[in-house]
Design a protein around this motif. Structure first.
Motif, PDB file in Angstrom:
ATOM      1  N   CYS A 124       0.824  -1.222   0.000  1.00 10.60           N
ATOM      2  CA  CYS A 124       0.000   0.000   0.000  1.00 10.60           C
ATOM      3  C   CYS A 124       0.856   1.269   0.000  1.00 10.60           C
ATOM      4  N   LEU A 127      -1.970   3.709   6.622  1.00  5.81           N
ATOM      5  CA  LEU A 127      -3.184   3.051   6.129  1.00  5.81           C
ATOM      6  C   LEU A 127      -2.907   1.558   5.995  1.00  5.81           C
ATOM      7  N   CYS A 155      -6.123   7.087   1.502  1.00  9.09           N
ATOM      8  CA  CYS A 155      -5.839   6.236   0.334  1.00  9.09           C
ATOM      9  C   CYS A 155      -5.432   7.096  -0.857  1.00  9.09           C
ATOM     10  N   VAL A 156      -4.385   6.689  -1.549  1.00 13.82           N
ATOM     11  CA  VAL A 156      -3.831   7.465  -2.676  1.00 13.82           C
ATOM     12  C   VAL A 156      -4.455   7.031  -4.010  1.00 13.82           C
ATOM     13  N   CYS A 163      -3.912   4.273  -5.704  1.00 11.40           N
ATOM     14  CA  CYS A 163      -2.918   3.689  -6.614  1.00 11.40           C
ATOM     15  C   CYS A 163      -3.388   2.351  -7.179  1.00 11.40           C
ATOM     16  N   LEU A 164      -4.400   1.759  -6.529  1.00  9.38           N
ATOM     17  CA  LEU A 164      -5.052   0.524  -7.008  1.00  9.38           C
ATOM     18  C   LEU A 164      -4.201  -0.745  -6.893  1.00  9.38           C
ATOM     19  N   CYS A 219      -3.751  -2.517  -4.287  1.00  6.45           N
ATOM     20  CA  CYS A 219      -4.459  -3.513  -3.469  1.00  6.45           C
ATOM     21  C   CYS A 219      -5.496  -4.267  -4.289  1.00  6.45           C
TER      22      CYS A 219
HETATM   23  S1  SF4 Z   1      -5.508   2.053  -3.551  1.00  4.45           S
HETATM   24 FE1  SF4 Z   1      -5.111   0.395  -2.079  1.00  4.45          FE
HETATM   25  S2  SF4 Z   1      -2.873   0.137  -2.091  1.00  4.45           S
HETATM   26 FE2  SF4 Z   1      -3.306   2.135  -3.029  1.00  4.45          FE
HETATM   27  S3  SF4 Z   1      -3.205   3.630  -1.348  1.00  4.45           S
HETATM   28 FE3  SF4 Z   1      -5.350   2.983  -1.506  1.00  4.45          FE
HETATM   29  S4  SF4 Z   1      -5.555   1.287  -0.087  1.00  4.45           S
HETATM   30 FE4  SF4 Z   1      -3.359   1.564  -0.408  1.00  4.45          FE
END
Ligand code: SF4
Ligand code: SF4
Lengths: 293, 169
Positions: free
Chosen positions: B42, B50, B76-77, B79-80, B82
């Motif tokens: 993450c 997070l 949450c950024v 970034c996908l 996860c």
């Molecule tokens: S999209 Fe998922 S991996 Fe990315 S920052 Fe958010 S929770 Fe973390």
């Protein structure tokens, strides 16, 4: 090959990342892609997604309905975030009958029609898969031999694969291949898949800048001539905000950052002003002097 | 105090949990087997702590009200990573989006920038205002001086329909 595509710019490109827009408008027609603007400027729904998922899907569907008005089956979306938001909306509208019914009805109120058959492209797959590496290579009149570059493809056009993305999620190659088509070198590096952090500008700007700064710092350590991006958000973070990002990570950053289309434009020998290269805030002059030498 | 400690004092609310599951429309939250693959990659773990696997666990246990009121869902950024890497298709990112939507419905603390973007879109169609930028030689430019075309704002009917879309749950 000649192809005509509709183009949706989103907010970030139209409102501030002018260099990306200028270079896309210059370079694509020279590679056989004619661009047709949509009737209106609209947000794809990305920031709305966190507020109301349905309303975000509605905005994206409205973008596709505007594209439908052009009569063209292909839509170019040069922003990673817009590309993802529209792809998610397409999936929701196509899989969920209730959502589809509601959205189709709302569009009808404005005399608009949703067309599920519009294919959404990014600059990278349009050039790599549709125009083709060979044609791109053939169009190069000024090979960029000797330039050593790092690519940053971003997050949202490669993840998540189930949605159907532009390139492989863990090992994206297309952008590097396009860079190599200009005769420049594209290096692999550990931080290649690290995120620019732009979404956090909405809630945690300092962290967003640290993420961007950390990546620029790492790339700078590779002793490359520059970092190539292909998303306005990444451009904003790595180029426009590079100085601020440096302050948050306590490093002096001076890495040239430019858009893939600006790089291709240089290889096509298009005037730098037309590619918006005067607008980059990072020290691209170092790289430009190497190109014109 | 960590998120999990906080929950030790809370009571699960299964109704709220149902709400999130409905919003997820069939994504397999329930299949999360706590492998922590999501958290280990993450983007927001190191700087903002997070832990997407914890979010999954807490929603599954019914601590939705606490999460919707917490700041953590706004870290949450997107970034996908996860979503991509989860072996169970439990999509932590989508769970976080559903929690954010619930937070908005409940008028919990929502970072101002999101609501500002929505009102900007209502007004102009775009989430951002057109900006003047400067060249490296400090010349000020805008779309017109750069000879970029003017693209009109949405037609009048748009605002009313978008407002209606915002009412949907
Ligand atoms: S999209 Fe998922 S991996 Fe990315 S920052 Fe958010 S929770 Fe973390
Ligand atoms: S959400 Fe997926 S990746 Fe994360 S702990 Fe659960 S099963 Fe593992």
């Amino acid at each position: 090959m000649r192809v005509k595509v509709a183009v949706f710019w989103g907010c970030c490109i139209l409102a501030s990342q002018y260099a990306y827009e200028m270079s896309v408008r210059e370079v694509l027609p020279k590679l056989g892609v004619e661009l047709v603007d949509l009737r209106e400027a609209l947000c794809c729904g990305d920031p709305v997604r966190s507020v109301n998922d349905f309303a975000a899907n509605y905005l994206s569907a409205r973008v596709l309905a505007l594209a439908n008005l052009t009569g063209l089956p292909n839509l170019l979306v040069p922003c990673n975030r817009c590309h993802f938001t529209i792809s998610e909306a397409k999936r929701a509208v196509e899989r969920d009958e209730k959502v589809r019914e509601k959205i189709v009805g709302m569009l009808k109120e404005e005399g608009l029609e949703y067309n599920p058959n519009i294919k959404v492209w990014h600059v990278i797959d349009l050039l790599h898969d549709c125009v083709g590496l060979k044609s791109v290579g053939k169009a190069v009149v000024k090979p960029l031999k000797g330039l050593k570059l790092a690519s940053h493809v971003g997050c949202q056009i490669i993840r998540y694969s189930d949605l159907g993305r532009v390139d492989d999620a863990e090992n994206p190659r297309k952008m590097d291949e396009l860079i190599r088509a200009t005769d420049a070198e594209s290096v692999d590096y550990n931080e290649k898949l690290d995120c620019c952090g732009s979404h956090l500008m909405l809630s945690h700007p300092d962290t967003a800048l640290s993420l961007a700064g950390g990546k620029v710092k790492a790339v700078q350590g590779l002793c490359v001539d520059g970092l190539v991006v292909s998303c306005p958000d990444c451009g904003l973070m790595f180029d426009s905000k590079q100085k601020e990002a440096g302050t948050t990570v306590g490093a002096k950053l001076n890495l040239p950052v430019l858009y893939l289309t600006q790089l291709l434009g240089l290889a096509l020998n298009i005037e730098q002003e037309k590619l918006g290269l005067q607008l980059n805030q990072s020290p691209v002059d170092q790289l430009l002097s190497k190109v014109s030498a | 105090m960590g998120l999990t400690d906080l929950m030790s004092m809370a009571k699960p609310n299964l109704e709220s949990r149902e709400k999130i599951l409905r919003k997820l429309r069939g994504r397999e939250l329930i299949n999360c087997f706590q492998c922590i693959k999501c958290t280990s990659g993450c983007t927001a773990l190191k700087l903002l702590e997070l832990k997407p696997h914890e979010i999954e666990k807490l929603v599954n246990f019914g601590f939705v009200d606490e999460l919707a009121a917490s700041d953590i869902i706004w870290t949450c950024v997107t970034c996908l990573k996860c979503v991509q890497r989860c072996p169970q298709k439990a999509s932590p990112y989508h769970v976080i989006v559903a929690l954010r939507n619930l937070a908005v419905e409940r008028e919990a603390k929502v970072p101002e920038a999101f609501m500002k973007a929505v009102s900007q879109i209502l007004e102009t169609g775009l989430a951002e205002a057109y900006q003047k930028v400067t060249t490296r030689k400090m010349e000020v430019c805008d779309r017109e001086s750069l000879k970029l075309p003017k693209i009109p704002a949405p037609k009048e009917g748009f605002q009313a329909v978008f407002l209606k879309a915002l009412e949907e749950r």
